[in-house]
Design a protein around this motif. Structure first.
Motif, PDB file in Angstrom:
ATOM      1  N   SER A  36      -3.446  -0.440   3.387  1.00 58.93           N
ATOM      2  CA  SER A  36      -3.776   0.453   4.497  1.00 58.93           C
ATOM      3  C   SER A  36      -2.503   0.830   5.255  1.00 58.93           C
ATOM      4  O   SER A  36      -1.475   0.142   5.152  1.00 58.93           O
ATOM      5  CB  SER A  36      -4.735  -0.249   5.459  1.00 58.93           C
ATOM      6  OG  SER A  36      -4.081  -1.352   6.079  1.00 58.93           O
ATOM      7  N   PRO A  37      -2.546   1.920   6.045  1.00 62.86           N
ATOM      8  CA  PRO A  37      -1.378   2.274   6.865  1.00 62.86           C
ATOM      9  C   PRO A  37      -0.948   1.134   7.779  1.00 62.86           C
ATOM     10  O   PRO A  37       0.256   0.916   7.991  1.00 62.86           O
ATOM     11  CB  PRO A  37      -1.865   3.487   7.664  1.00 62.86           C
ATOM     12  CG  PRO A  37      -2.921   4.105   6.806  1.00 62.86           C
ATOM     13  CD  PRO A  37      -3.604   2.951   6.137  1.00 62.86           C
ATOM     14  N   GLU A  38      -1.913   0.379   8.315  1.00 60.43           N
ATOM     15  CA  GLU A  38      -1.579  -0.742   9.191  1.00 60.43           C
ATOM     16  C   GLU A  38      -0.812  -1.816   8.418  1.00 60.43           C
ATOM     17  O   GLU A  38       0.168  -2.385   8.926  1.00 60.43           O
ATOM     18  CB  GLU A  38      -2.852  -1.342   9.790  1.00 60.43           C
ATOM     19  CG  GLU A  38      -3.589  -0.443  10.762  1.00 60.43           C
ATOM     20  CD  GLU A  38      -4.379   0.661  10.056  1.00 60.43           C
ATOM     21  OE1 GLU A  38      -4.691   1.667  10.721  1.00 60.43           O
ATOM     22  OE2 GLU A  38      -4.652   0.526   8.839  1.00 60.43           O
ATOM     23  N   ALA A  39      -1.262  -2.098   7.192  1.00 60.64           N
ATOM     24  CA  ALA A  39      -0.579  -3.097   6.370  1.00 60.64           C
ATOM     25  C   ALA A  39       0.831  -2.641   6.031  1.00 60.64           C
ATOM     26  O   ALA A  39       1.785  -3.423   6.111  1.00 60.64           O
ATOM     27  CB  ALA A  39      -1.372  -3.356   5.091  1.00 60.64           C
ATOM     28  N   GLU A  40       0.982  -1.380   5.699  1.00 56.90           N
ATOM     29  CA  GLU A  40       2.294  -0.884   5.278  1.00 56.90           C
ATOM     30  C   GLU A  40       3.284  -0.812   6.426  1.00 56.90           C
ATOM     31  O   GLU A  40       4.495  -0.894   6.201  1.00 56.90           O
ATOM     32  CB  GLU A  40       2.131   0.466   4.583  1.00 56.90           C
ATOM     33  CG  GLU A  40       1.359   0.341   3.269  1.00 56.90           C
ATOM     34  CD  GLU A  40       1.317   1.612   2.454  1.00 56.90           C
ATOM     35  OE1 GLU A  40       1.820   2.646   2.943  1.00 56.90           O
ATOM     36  OE2 GLU A  40       0.787   1.569   1.322  1.00 56.90           O
ATOM     37  N   ARG A  41       2.804  -0.696   7.660  1.00 54.87           N
ATOM     38  CA  ARG A  41       3.721  -0.718   8.798  1.00 54.87           C
ATOM     39  C   ARG A  41       4.412  -2.073   8.941  1.00 54.87           C
ATOM     40  O   ARG A  41       5.472  -2.172   9.555  1.00 54.87           O
ATOM     41  CB  ARG A  41       2.971  -0.340  10.076  1.00 54.87           C
ATOM     42  CG  ARG A  41       2.802   1.160  10.271  1.00 54.87           C
ATOM     43  CD  ARG A  41       2.391   1.513  11.684  1.00 54.87           C
ATOM     44  NE  ARG A  41       1.003   1.190  11.949  1.00 54.87           N
ATOM     45  CZ  ARG A  41      -0.028   2.009  11.719  1.00 54.87           C
ATOM     46  NH1 ARG A  41       0.197   3.211  11.218  1.00 54.87           N
ATOM     47  NH2 ARG A  41      -1.262   1.633  11.992  1.00 54.87           N
ATOM     48  N   ARG A  42       3.820  -3.118   8.369  1.00 49.78           N
ATOM     49  CA  ARG A  42       4.448  -4.442   8.436  1.00 49.78           C
ATOM     50  C   ARG A  42       5.747  -4.515   7.643  1.00 49.78           C
ATOM     51  O   ARG A  42       6.534  -5.456   7.814  1.00 49.78           O
ATOM     52  CB  ARG A  42       3.464  -5.498   7.923  1.00 49.78           C
ATOM     53  CG  ARG A  42       2.307  -5.742   8.884  1.00 49.78           C
ATOM     54  CD  ARG A  42       1.118  -6.416   8.199  1.00 49.78           C
ATOM     55  NE  ARG A  42       1.547  -7.538   7.379  1.00 49.78           N
ATOM     56  CZ  ARG A  42       0.920  -7.927   6.274  1.00 49.78           C
ATOM     57  NH1 ARG A  42      -0.155  -7.283   5.850  1.00 49.78           N
ATOM     58  NH2 ARG A  42       1.365  -8.959   5.599  1.00 49.78           N
ATOM     59  N   VAL A 361      -8.049   1.590 -13.779  1.00 49.56           N
ATOM     60  CA  VAL A 361      -7.611   0.645 -14.814  1.00 49.56           C
ATOM     61  C   VAL A 361      -6.771  -0.499 -14.254  1.00 49.56           C
ATOM     62  O   VAL A 361      -6.230  -1.295 -15.010  1.00 49.56           O
ATOM     63  CB  VAL A 361      -6.817   1.375 -15.925  1.00 49.56           C
ATOM     64  CG1 VAL A 361      -7.700   2.357 -16.660  1.00 49.56           C
ATOM     65  CG2 VAL A 361      -5.574   2.073 -15.360  1.00 49.56           C
ATOM     66  N   GLY A 362      -6.668  -0.586 -12.933  1.00 51.43           N
ATOM     67  CA  GLY A 362      -5.859  -1.637 -12.328  1.00 51.43           C
ATOM     68  C   GLY A 362      -6.407  -2.054 -10.976  1.00 51.43           C
ATOM     69  O   GLY A 362      -7.393  -1.483 -10.478  1.00 51.43           O
ATOM     70  N   TYR A 363      -5.775  -3.025 -10.385  1.00 49.10           N
ATOM     71  CA  TYR A 363      -6.215  -3.590  -9.107  1.00 49.10           C
ATOM     72  C   TYR A 363      -6.112  -2.554  -7.995  1.00 49.10           C
ATOM     73  O   TYR A 363      -5.137  -1.801  -7.894  1.00 49.10           O
ATOM     74  CB  TYR A 363      -5.354  -4.812  -8.762  1.00 49.10           C
ATOM     75  CG  TYR A 363      -5.783  -5.493  -7.494  1.00 49.10           C
ATOM     76  CD1 TYR A 363      -6.847  -6.387  -7.502  1.00 49.10           C
ATOM     77  CD2 TYR A 363      -5.144  -5.226  -6.279  1.00 49.10           C
ATOM     78  CE1 TYR A 363      -7.271  -7.007  -6.328  1.00 49.10           C
ATOM     79  CE2 TYR A 363      -5.553  -5.840  -5.110  1.00 49.10           C
ATOM     80  CZ  TYR A 363      -6.620  -6.726  -5.147  1.00 49.10           C
ATOM     81  OH  TYR A 363      -7.030  -7.327  -3.981  1.00 49.10           O
ATOM     82  N   GLN A 364      -7.126  -2.510  -7.134  1.00 50.15           N
ATOM     83  CA  GLN A 364      -7.160  -1.609  -5.987  1.00 50.15           C
ATOM     84  C   GLN A 364      -7.153  -2.442  -4.707  1.00 50.15           C
ATOM     85  O   GLN A 364      -8.124  -3.138  -4.401  1.00 50.15           O
ATOM     86  CB  GLN A 364      -8.406  -0.731  -6.042  1.00 50.15           C
ATOM     87  CG  GLN A 364      -8.597   0.030  -7.343  1.00 50.15           C
ATOM     88  CD  GLN A 364      -7.476   1.003  -7.625  1.00 50.15           C
ATOM     89  OE1 GLN A 364      -7.102   1.816  -6.771  1.00 50.15           O
ATOM     90  NE2 GLN A 364      -6.907   0.916  -8.817  1.00 50.15           N
ATOM     91  N   ALA A 365      -6.059  -2.401  -3.965  1.00 50.71           N
ATOM     92  CA  ALA A 365      -5.909  -3.234  -2.774  1.00 50.71           C
ATOM     93  C   ALA A 365      -6.799  -2.750  -1.637  1.00 50.71           C
ATOM     94  O   ALA A 365      -7.180  -1.572  -1.569  1.00 50.71           O
ATOM     95  CB  ALA A 365      -4.452  -3.237  -2.315  1.00 50.71           C
ATOM     96  N   GLU A 366      -7.124  -3.671  -0.731  1.00 54.13           N
ATOM     97  CA  GLU A 366      -7.913  -3.326   0.442  1.00 54.13           C
ATOM     98  C   GLU A 366      -7.212  -2.228   1.242  1.00 54.13           C
ATOM     99  O   GLU A 366      -6.001  -2.227   1.407  1.00 54.13           O
ATOM    100  CB  GLU A 366      -8.108  -4.555   1.331  1.00 54.13           C
ATOM    101  CG  GLU A 366      -9.083  -5.574   0.771  1.00 54.13           C
ATOM    102  CD  GLU A 366      -9.428  -6.650   1.782  1.00 54.13           C
ATOM    103  OE1 GLU A 366      -9.191  -6.420   2.983  1.00 54.13           O
ATOM    104  OE2 GLU A 366      -9.915  -7.713   1.375  1.00 54.13           O
ATOM    105  N   GLY A 367      -8.021  -1.292   1.735  1.00 54.22           N
ATOM    106  CA  GLY A 367      -7.478  -0.237   2.577  1.00 54.22           C
ATOM    107  C   GLY A 367      -7.016   0.991   1.821  1.00 54.22           C
ATOM    108  O   GLY A 367      -6.652   1.988   2.443  1.00 54.22           O
TER     109      GLY A 367
END
Length: 457
Positions: A36-42, A361-367
């Protein structure tokens, strides 16, 4: 020897582990936080250590959630050497330059909208920072025993996840630390199987799919063929979000192997990623890392990277031209979790059409947009617009680049004495399930790593 956990400790992205050994400090991976945008701001947050005090960095593989903050590490004072497998070293440059280009573009767009008095936005790092980073990279072969610091020895072993992916084996102070990196399933096309580890005093193991089993690969391939047939009969296009390294190449491998059975000559196939096109060239240069089955396909079938109807779209204009195709296009585009990249443009054009088929075909992270679509969302927000999601969606777990619970247990179980274990690179649900299975089978009490936790080896 001590291990301090900083990233991918309770989540899947942002791999970052600090090791004290033989009087030195080094890092295992320095990955970007994604989701998520919040996660990526970290990613802008300070590291939990002094970058200038580090003596070395070891990279497990070239996915951005394992290397994406390496240039930032240099910007904050790191001056040591970076050790990576040879193919990983080549892929790093491609991946990091792409990451820097995205960061620069986002900062430029943000500054165009900046109001008077607001501070100017700066990219996380620039392409010049990447070039400085690459000057510090020291490529290594699988199996070579290297003294990377006085009293610290390193061996990289095949992890079977993507080209150049490595299990990291560190030896110092009479102890052995093993970091799995990301482990691929046995039988993954193109790549060799993960190499077993003889012994260790502490194992850091990924746990992405620690709570589930993948479909049988043969069944998975049959499913992919059925999806393509259904999509052709429905008169739509097929959109496949895929990482530029790993899944994109595997998909092309299967297209070559089943070229006749799946009637692929009737499709237009697009690898819509400038980065993926460069990655294909790296794969071609490292055929010595391929398994026997891949060598056979390259010899007897159409070259997977040179299919007669394969289009490597590099420019933005070429990518936009795909949107004029109403049916019969298979589009493989990044990003793999549909949180950025060209796949979002194709979603905007095709996601509201019932005849469109989207294949995950691959993992989809939360957000991420990908996670929301997998979970059945009827609307998703893309580039500031709400898009109705009427496309047919398929999740093909058997094509994952990560091994499943059975594979993780088997790999760990082959290590003599079943040493102490810390689970990283996984959400808690997956880690708890895996820890329970391992405890029941081997009597090992696995630690669920958290940021700030320290373990003594």
């Amino acid at each position: 020897m001590r291990v301090h956990f900083h990233g991918a400790a309770g989540e899947v992205t942002g791999s970052l582990h600090e090791v004290e050994a033989a009087g030195h400090r080094l890092l295992l991976d320095c990955g970007m936080i994604q989701g998520s945008p919040e996660a990526e701001r970290r990613n802008l947050d300070p590291f939990g250590f002094d970058a200038a005090a580090l003596d070395a960095l070891v990279i497990s593989h070239a996915h951005i959630d394992h290397i994406g903050r390496v240039p930032l590490l240099l910007k904050r004072g790191f001056r040591g050497e970076i050790h990576a497998q040879q193919a990983t070293a080549e892929l790093m440059r491609i991946m990091l330059l792409d990451s820097a280009s995205i960061a620069e573009s986002e900062a430029e767009r943000g500054n165009r909208k900046r109001r008077a008095g607001e501070p100017e936005l700066q990219p996380l790092y620039t392409r010049e920072d990447v070039e400085e980073t690459m000057r510090r990279v020291r490529p290594l072969r699988y199996g070579s025993d290297s003294e990377i610091l006085p009293g610290v020895r390193l061996t990289l072993r095949e992890a079977g996840h993507i080209l150049g992916s490595s299990v990291v084996e560190l030896r110092a102070d009479g102890r052995t630390l093993v970091f799995s990196g990301d482990l691929g399933p046995k039988g993954t096309p193109i790549l060799r199987d993960p190499e077993p580890i003889a012994a260790a005093d502490l194992v850091l193991m990924e746990s992405t799919y620690g709570d589930r089993l993948h479909k049988d690969r043969a069944e998975t391939i049959l499913e992919l063929g059925r999806i393509l047939e259904a999509a052709w009969n429905d008169g739509g296009n097929v959109l496949i979000p895929a990482f530029a390294v790993g899944r994109s190449q595997e998909l092309l491998y299967w297209f070559a192997k089943y070229w006749d059975e799946w009637k692929l000559s009737r499709w237009k196939i697009f690898l819509d990623s400038p980065m993926a096109a460069k990655v294909v060239a790296v794969y071609d240069r490292h055929a010595e890392l391929f398994d026997e089955d891949a060598a056979k396909v390259w010899k007897e079938k159409p070259n997977p990277f040179d299919l007669p109807n394969l289009h490597l779209t590099v420019s933005a204009q070429e990518s936009m031209a795909i949107n004029a195709i109403e049916r019969g296009a298979i589009v493989i585009a990044g990003s793999g979790m549909a949180n950025a990249g060209r796949i979002l443009h194709h979603f905007r054009q095709n996601l509201d059409k019932p005849q469109t088929h989207v294949v995950f075909v691959g993992y989809q992270a939360e957000g991420t947009v990908g996670r929301r679509l997998v979970e059945g969302a009827q609307w998703v927000r893309i580039h500031g617009r709400d898009i109705r999601a009427r496309a047919q969606r398929h999740t093909i777990g058997g094509l994952s680049a990560h091994t499943d619970q059975h594979g993780l247990i088997e790999w760990y179980g082959a290590i003599a004495g079943h040493p102490p274990l810390a689970l990283v690179h996984g959400e808690d649900k997956a880690r708890e399930a895996l820890a329970g299975e391992i405890g029941q089978r081997f009597g090992t009490r696995a630690v669920l790593a958290r940021p700030g936790l320290t373990l003594q080896v």
